[in-house]
Enzyme design. Sequence first.
Site, mmCIF file in Angstrom:
data_model
loop_
_atom_site.group_PDB
_atom_site.id
_atom_site.type_symbol
_atom_site.label_atom_id
_atom_site.label_comp_id
_atom_site.label_asym_id
_atom_site.label_seq_id
_atom_site.Cartn_x
_atom_site.Cartn_y
_atom_site.Cartn_z
ATOM 1 N N LYS A 95 0.677 11.845 6.252
ATOM 2 C CA LYS A 95 -0.209 13.006 6.336
ATOM 3 C C LYS A 95 -0.257 13.535 7.767
ATOM 4 O O LYS A 95 -0.099 14.716 8.013
ATOM 5 C CB LYS A 95 -1.612 12.608 5.848
ATOM 6 N N GLU A 99 3.133 2.845 12.493
ATOM 7 C CA GLU A 99 4.067 2.090 11.657
ATOM 8 C C GLU A 99 5.149 3.008 11.096
ATOM 9 O O GLU A 99 6.346 2.713 11.151
ATOM 10 C CB GLU A 99 3.326 1.423 10.483
ATOM 11 N N GLY A 137 -5.746 10.705 2.385
ATOM 12 C CA GLY A 137 -4.526 9.904 2.239
ATOM 13 C C GLY A 137 -4.531 9.067 0.963
ATOM 14 O O GLY A 137 -3.549 9.033 0.214
ATOM 15 N N ARG A 138 -5.652 8.397 0.688
ATOM 16 C CA ARG A 138 -5.687 7.498 -0.482
ATOM 17 C C ARG A 138 -5.827 8.248 -1.793
ATOM 18 O O ARG A 138 -5.835 7.641 -2.859
ATOM 19 C CB ARG A 138 -6.809 6.463 -0.302
ATOM 20 N N GLU A 173 -11.514 1.352 1.642
ATOM 21 C CA GLU A 173 -11.447 2.341 2.717
ATOM 22 C C GLU A 173 -12.456 3.466 2.443
ATOM 23 O O GLU A 173 -12.993 4.060 3.373
ATOM 24 C CB GLU A 173 -10.022 2.903 2.854
ATOM 25 N N HIS A 227 -3.729 -18.897 -13.499
ATOM 26 C CA HIS A 227 -3.218 -20.175 -12.995
ATOM 27 C C HIS A 227 -3.394 -20.295 -11.490
ATOM 28 O O HIS A 227 -2.735 -21.114 -10.842
ATOM 29 C CB HIS A 227 -1.748 -20.331 -13.407
ATOM 30 N N LYS A 251 -6.421 0.457 16.126
ATOM 31 C CA LYS A 251 -5.218 1.230 16.482
ATOM 32 C C LYS A 251 -5.239 1.560 17.970
ATOM 33 O O LYS A 251 -4.226 1.463 18.663
ATOM 34 C CB LYS A 251 -5.205 2.557 15.714
HETATM 35 O O1 F6P Z 1 -5.281 3.336 7.414
HETATM 36 C C1 F6P Z 1 -5.731 4.554 7.862
HETATM 37 C C2 F6P Z 1 -4.965 5.692 7.298
HETATM 38 O O2 F6P Z 1 -5.373 6.847 7.961
HETATM 39 C C3 F6P Z 1 -5.129 5.851 5.784
HETATM 40 O O3 F6P Z 1 -6.287 6.507 5.432
HETATM 41 C C4 F6P Z 1 -3.892 6.590 5.447
HETATM 42 O O4 F6P Z 1 -3.639 6.575 4.078
HETATM 43 C C5 F6P Z 1 -2.878 5.829 6.280
HETATM 44 O O5 F6P Z 1 -3.561 5.536 7.486
HETATM 45 C C6 F6P Z 1 -1.600 6.557 6.558
HETATM 46 O O6 F6P Z 1 -1.808 7.750 7.234
HETATM 47 P P1 F6P Z 1 -0.692 8.852 7.342
HETATM 48 O O7 F6P Z 1 -0.377 9.329 5.961
HETATM 49 O O8 F6P Z 1 -1.270 9.933 8.189
HETATM 50 O O9 F6P Z 1 0.517 8.230 7.976
#
Ligand code: F6P
Length: 514
Positions: A184, A190, A237-238, A323, A354, A475
């Site tokens: 987003k 990452e 995002g979620r 979240e 199990h 972060k």
């Molecule tokens: O973990 C925080 C967050 O902002 C989530 O809400 C989101 O889904 C994820 O990081 C990834 O964010 P992006 O889509 O901006 O890379």
Amino acid sequence: MREWFAAGSAKQRVEQFSLEAAGLYLDYSKNRITPQTMALLMQLADEAGVPKRRDAMFAGDHINATEDRAVLHIALRAGAGATFKVDGKPVMPAIHAVLDRMRVFSERVRSGDWTGFTGKRITDVINIGIGGSDLGPRMVCRALSHLASNGPRMHFVSNVDGTELAECLDRLDPEQTLVIVCSKTFTTLETMANACSARQWFLDKGVALAVSTNVEAVRAFGIDPAHMFEFWDWIGGRFSLWSSVGLSIALAVGFDAFEDLLIGGRAMDEHFRSAPLAQNMPVVLGMLGIWYRNFFGMPTSCMAPYSTSLELFPAFLQQLEMESNGKSVQLDGRHVRAHTAPVVWGSAGTNGQHAYFQLIHQGSQIVPVDFVAPLRPPRLLPGHHAKLLANCFAQAEALMLGRTAEALRATGLADEIRIAHMVFEGNRPSNTLLMEDITPHTLGALIALYEHRTFVQGVVWNINSFDQWGVELGKILAKPIEGELTDAAKAAAGRHDASTGSLIARARAVLGSA
Ligand code: F6P
């Protein structure tokens, strides 16, 4: 509950405490509830403003107050006649323009018409993303994998641990792999680290697309905005798998199936918007969660899908609920005076039986369970599915009924210590959600059900379910530590608590950094 189910009115209890909507059947009779409990919980939902806040969401109001944004993932799955607006501007034309591009693109890739940089057919797709840009599409692709035989193979890379990307790239040919960088913000550490490394891998041979709201960052990264699929900041995002974040889904199972997923979500939206509170599945599930979290103080809840296809649903739900509702401050800035989201956990049945079901049956803490099961299996192997379903139903029955000392004695057992160990107290709550098959439609309805359930609970707790400030601090702190791990001068200048400082020193000693 044992007594209620022994009464002559037990059948009526099941009728009274079950619901059907959008292809889903919910039996919530195995809960510690009477008709009066439900009436009072519905009154609480009403007084807390659930209908009002729901209508505000559908109206495009900025209900995500701390980020000053509308919350309109529901518009993504709305029908042709919908008229959603953000800040007075209609959003449906833009949504449909992106959906149309997704249809054309996914069909071209799947047919072999759209090829990689060197003209070879795309056989593999890597979705690089994390959180909402990973968990949703990954879960849906897994759940619908029985429909994916004609599509490219899907791979999902999320962790910045290079092992994940390296292991994925080892297996693939850059000339036949499409990389989707899905973020987003297009700034997530990452995702950007993985995207940079993937770019090195396919240099001059492969091809990458972007899915994002941030066109400038996409361009700066080196992807032509013409190769970008857009979405908008009013989609959390979620909650984004319904947007172009679902491109990987459309590629894997075809756009028609993706569209059916949207239609299933829409069916649940219509139910949520129009059904009276007491017959409203997301409201009923949400308020049952409130009942156990706030009135009984139960700290966790378990999602147990009896379906390997749904094995990633618990992980998806963790982000959705924790979240969204893992907050301690109310909308007006005051501290919340009740507990908010429980810890959500679980995995596919029967595997969980199990591993941790011992605790759910006899542990000292009560864990409400949501059982989810398709009545028909996506893949038929004779005999398996009846065993799977039988275990699902038996677990719910055992939790509710338990096993008394009298019943054990009646079997001839006389050792009282042994009996004490073998008693199941029962009275343990669960919901059972059934669907005939796992189809894009029922899956869409299931996801939307839990989205709205999460929203309902957030309203009752008077929190903002749509921001996520709690992930920021870690972060920010990671940035300087990364520098200190690899640079002696920075390490010398670093200021940390004694524990963190010694962890950094220990890592530096092994890494042998400059
Ligand atoms: O973990 C925080 C967050 O902002 C989530 O809400 C989101 O889904 C994820 O990081 C990834 O964010 P992006 O889509 O901006 O890379």
